[in-house]
Design a protein around this motif. Structure first.
Motif, PDB file in Angstrom:
ATOM      1  N   CYS A   8       0.849  -1.193   0.000  1.00  0.00           N
ATOM      2  CA  CYS A   8       0.000   0.000   0.000  1.00  0.00           C
ATOM      3  C   CYS A   8       0.888   1.248   0.000  1.00  0.00           C
ATOM      4  O   CYS A   8       1.781   1.374   0.826  1.00  0.00           O
ATOM      5  CB  CYS A   8      -0.899  -0.015   1.233  1.00  0.00           C
ATOM      6  SG  CYS A   8      -1.884   1.483   1.406  1.00  0.00           S
ATOM      7  N   ASP A  11       0.451   3.498   3.480  1.00  0.00           N
ATOM      8  CA  ASP A  11       1.043   3.146   4.769  1.00  0.00           C
ATOM      9  C   ASP A  11       2.126   2.076   4.677  1.00  0.00           C
ATOM     10  O   ASP A  11       2.623   1.638   5.702  1.00  0.00           O
ATOM     11  CB  ASP A  11      -0.054   2.705   5.741  1.00  0.00           C
ATOM     12  CG  ASP A  11      -1.103   1.863   5.046  1.00  0.00           C
ATOM     13  OD1 ASP A  11      -0.721   0.900   4.377  1.00  0.00           O
ATOM     14  OD2 ASP A  11      -2.296   2.183   5.175  1.00  0.00           O
ATOM     15  N   CYS A  20      -6.593  -2.453   1.092  1.00  0.00           N
ATOM     16  CA  CYS A  20      -5.716  -2.362   2.256  1.00  0.00           C
ATOM     17  C   CYS A  20      -6.547  -2.338   3.532  1.00  0.00           C
ATOM     18  O   CYS A  20      -7.462  -1.529   3.656  1.00  0.00           O
ATOM     19  CB  CYS A  20      -4.875  -1.092   2.156  1.00  0.00           C
ATOM     20  SG  CYS A  20      -3.906  -0.776   3.637  1.00  0.00           S
ATOM     21  N   CYS A  23      -6.043   1.389   5.485  1.00  0.00           N
ATOM     22  CA  CYS A  23      -6.618   2.647   5.003  1.00  0.00           C
ATOM     23  C   CYS A  23      -7.866   2.441   4.144  1.00  0.00           C
ATOM     24  O   CYS A  23      -8.546   3.410   3.815  1.00  0.00           O
ATOM     25  CB  CYS A  23      -5.567   3.449   4.233  1.00  0.00           C
ATOM     26  SG  CYS A  23      -4.975   2.628   2.743  1.00  0.00           S
TER      27      CYS A  23
HETATM   28 ZN   LIG Z   1      -3.118   1.326   3.205  1.00  0.00          ZN
END
Ligand SMILES: [Zn+2]
Length: 63
Positions: A8, A11, A20, A23
């Motif tokens: 991702c 993050d 993800c 998020c």
């Molecule tokens: Zn993420």
């Protein structure tokens, strides 16, 4: 860079599914370097530097 593993961009978490779990987005990159596994973010200096607050497998660099 390894085929099949995606990270991702938001993050830096390695994600196996389509979204993800951190998020909730699908902003993935296949260009990454380094890997760190965080088991206890509160006790990890690396986690503090990378601003990681949840345990998991993260990349150190993501394009
Ligand atoms: Zn993420």
């Amino acid at each position: 860079m390894r085929y099949g593993e995606k990270v991702c961009r938001n993050d830096k978490l390695f994600v196996k599914g389509d979204v993800c779990p951190l998020c909730g987005e699908s902003n993935f990159s296949h260009s990454w370097k380094g890997m760190v596994i965080i088991n206890d973010p509160n006790e990890s200096e690396i986690a503090k530097v990378l601003k990681i607050t949840k345990k998991g497998k993260y990349s150190l660099w993501t394009k």
